[in-house]
Write an enzyme that holds these catalytic residues in place. Structure first.
Site, PDB file in Angstrom:
ATOM      1  N   SER A   1      82.680  92.041  93.937  1.00  0.00           N
ATOM      2  CA  SER A   1      83.257  93.362  93.710  1.00  0.00           C
ATOM      3  C   SER A   1      84.154  93.740  94.905  1.00  0.00           C
ATOM      4  CB  SER A   1      82.143  94.378  93.475  1.00  0.00           C
ATOM      5  OG  SER A   1      82.669  95.586  92.971  1.00  0.00           O
TER       6      SER A   1
ATOM      7  N   ASP B   1      81.555  91.643  82.202  1.00  0.00           N
ATOM      8  CA  ASP B   1      82.023  92.550  83.254  1.00  0.00           C
ATOM      9  C   ASP B   1      83.315  93.210  82.787  1.00  0.00           C
ATOM     10  OD1 ASP B   1      82.972  93.819  85.525  1.00  0.00           O
ATOM     11  OD2 ASP B   1      82.806  92.057  86.821  1.00  0.00           O
TER      12      ASP B   1
ATOM     13  N   HIS C   1      79.131  94.112  85.225  1.00  0.00           N
ATOM     14  CA  HIS C   1      79.669  93.913  86.566  1.00  0.00           C
ATOM     15  C   HIS C   1      78.591  93.588  87.588  1.00  0.00           C
ATOM     16  CE1 HIS C   1      82.375  94.337  89.927  1.00  0.00           C
ATOM     17  NE2 HIS C   1      81.637  95.293  90.454  1.00  0.00           N
TER      18      HIS C   1
END
Lengths: 399, 399
Positions: free
Chosen positions: A167, A333, A366
């Site tokens: 991320s 995601d 995610h």
């Protein structure tokens, strides 16, 4: 919330606020003579960066891996968090015998610039003795990485064996590879991309507006005012949390199940488990995170666009790079969909860089990179082992 | 905002608040002797429902089409909105020569129960002379439809030729077909589903928490207090608005484009067009919508689960139905993805009902049903024409 819960919450918040200047971590302090130059043109001095290390640096300083944390993470990646008392956020990935094996690697993880766990951020005390608040200049992913590079320098490490993150951590990985190509032998970028999308900026903007709409935010001066924009920050966290999961995983985990009741109550309490869960996510978050840090760090993500300085040509960013890349995405995601990873892979291919790419089947959205998904552990372990062999590291033959 | 803008905003808000009891629409009023029974077990009396009609009811009252609006829509479907001054929300679909041709059909659209445009809702004055606020019982989609059925009765219409709607309007369509199968000849359900998903409940809960976190909400008594929870409601709208668009459409429309500036300002103003756009969406919404209505109507959607009363077997809901269904979904709609429509279609097939289903290719997300997407107009026109022939309506031969 019971009186006992409230007291615990207050105690945790006090503990967390203390971390800003005096964290329960090693800290590298840079004096007025060693300012941190920022992408905005401003500079910060003095400043500090809080970090944790795991494992041992070898004699030729060739086994260091920098791990970069995500939006609300911190340096406590593989050991208990001093504020929450919970285990580190990536203990499945990092530790003795783990994919990033601390019997081999010297792992460094630093709190990001703008954070609230001991690296200079809006909750830190500025040079005038006041808490920065919004007087801290707005920061970028580039600034975070520059600060990390100064830490790595100060630790006497010239080249990192690898930089690893998911991320926002993955953004830092790409920024490292772009800004310091000769200092990164290998790069692992998970559930991330080379820019923040319009939809992602939109969700962040909602979160910031929720914080700033809270009158207890006090124009960013809540620490001076003795208030805390908890309601606004909780709403921000709730909205963000939805984006970290997939629709499928929410359905599988909660569906339309009711919370501790047999039937609908025809009211606005949390009838559904998903409501109760989200409220809990919001409430626990505000005890461990600073509202202004949330503004700064989300803004840094929004500003991230690695290709922007090269007329939008991402391949130019990596031209001539000798770094070995491992790019990982997850099928469900939707915050950083595979298409974002694929754009990075295409650019790396166009630049002639070495890259392996895996899209992992996962229905958990995610946050998959933080969860127990064995395939990602195999991939990271395998990639690091191969890279270690290529680097001729002493222990590499043992695999 | 300039002083002129603020004055216009205030004027619009006053105009809107006046609609709650005395709308600029026909109103059907039901006295203390004609209470509206609710799914919660409570009842409302007296109560009223505000509506608009377009076209003419034919002699045998066989050409009536009820149009059901979505979360923040209202009865002004095909004529100018008296509060905003803007055209109706579905003028491309409804009007002379349009797919729902008002030269043929008598179109009725009523403000939903719990709304704020003249049908009884939390902003209405209750029987004790006080504004309801949260004293109004919590409502369901079933309650909304029951209210509409009483209106249709009062208009002297036994059977509706069709019920048509998108999103929450589609939920009402399915509820109509389930609750009054003999009163609905044809049903058009677009961008909707037979239940509200966990993810959708989650987004609604974020919105409600944002409203209730605003101190100007005053525990729901803001109209008495002379305040307005504008900041909270704006945040709720911003979050919701993201879900109405697709990631692709946000990217295509805004990308990472800057708003009226050449470069990043390193601040928390709206640097990006998407931020500016969202803020605008939030700000304009609060002038035209009541915050408590937002709580009630989102709650009604969350509670919607047509199969729940039949042990989760949606097909049982439609067993023996003679209604002709048209189900429409849009490829990029992630709020009500095609899988939700498909579940309805499977249930209808299992129930032996007549159903046609189309998934329309569109990159514009959930709001596609409100936009100029010619395929949906062809589909609705064609479906109604075919149904009119099947019903033996006099004008049907002319197509």
């Amino acid at each position: 919330m019971s009186a006992t819960d409230a007291a615990e919450t207050d105690a945790q918040e006090r503990l967390r606020r203390g971390q800003a200047d005096h964290p329960a971590s090693p800290v590298m302090r840079f004096g007025p003579d060693r300012p941190l130059p920022l992408d905005s043109g401003a500079a910060i001095a003095p400043w500090q960066i809080a970090y944790q290390t795991y494992g041992r640096l070898n004699a030729d300083r060739s086994n260091a891996i920098l791990v970069c944390h995500a939006l609300t993470g911190d340096q406590h990646v593989a050991s208990d968090n001093p504020v929450t008392g919970k285990p580190g956020w990536w203990t499945m990935m990092i530790g003795p015998g783990r994919p990033i094996d601390t019997d081999r690697w010297f792992v460094i993880c630093a709190n990001v610039l703008g954070g609230c766990m001991g690296t200079t951020g809006p909750a830190s005390t500025g040079p005038d003795g006041r808490i920065y608040g919004l007087d801290l200049p707005v920061l970028t992913i580039g600034d975070m990485v520059r600060a990390q590079a100064m830490l790595v320098d100060a630790l006497g490490i010239g080249r990192l064996f690898a930089v690893v993150g998911g991320s926002m951590g993955g953004m830092q990985v790409l920024q490292w590879a772009a800004a310091y190509p000769d200092r990164v032998f290998a790069a692992v970028c998970m559930a991330s991309g080379a820019r923040h999308s319009s939809q992602n900026i939109a969700f962040h903007e909602v979160g910031r507006q929720a914080v700033m709409a809270d009158p207890d935010w006090c124009g960013g001066r809540y620490l001076d005012a003795g208030t805390s924009p908890k309601k606004g920050l909780a709403v921000a966290r709730m909205a963000a949390h939805i984006t970290y999961m997939s629709g499928q995983s929410l359905h599988a985990k909660f569906g339309r199940n009711l919370q501790d009741r047999e039937r609908l109550t025809f009211g606005f309490d949390a009838d559904f488990q998903i409501e109760s869960y989200l409220r809990h996510q919001g409430m626990t978050f505000v005890d461990r995170f600073d509202a202004n840090s949330y503004l700064y760090v989300t803004r840094a993500m929004d500003y991230f666009d690695l290709a922007a300085a090269r007329d939008g040509a991402l391949s130019k960013v990596f031209q001539g790079s000798r770094t070995r890349f491992c790019i990982v995405s997850f099928t469900s995601d939707w915050l950083f969909p595979t298409s974002e990873s694929r754009a990075v892979v295409h650019a790396l291919n166009a630049a002639g860089a070495s890259v392996s790419f895996v899209e992992i089947e996962s229905d958990r959205g995610h946050d998959s990179f933080l969860l127990d998904i064995p395939e990602q552990f195999r991939i990271v372990r395998g990639f690091l082992t191969g890279a270690a062999r290529a680097a001729g590291l002493a222990f590499a033959g043992r695999d």
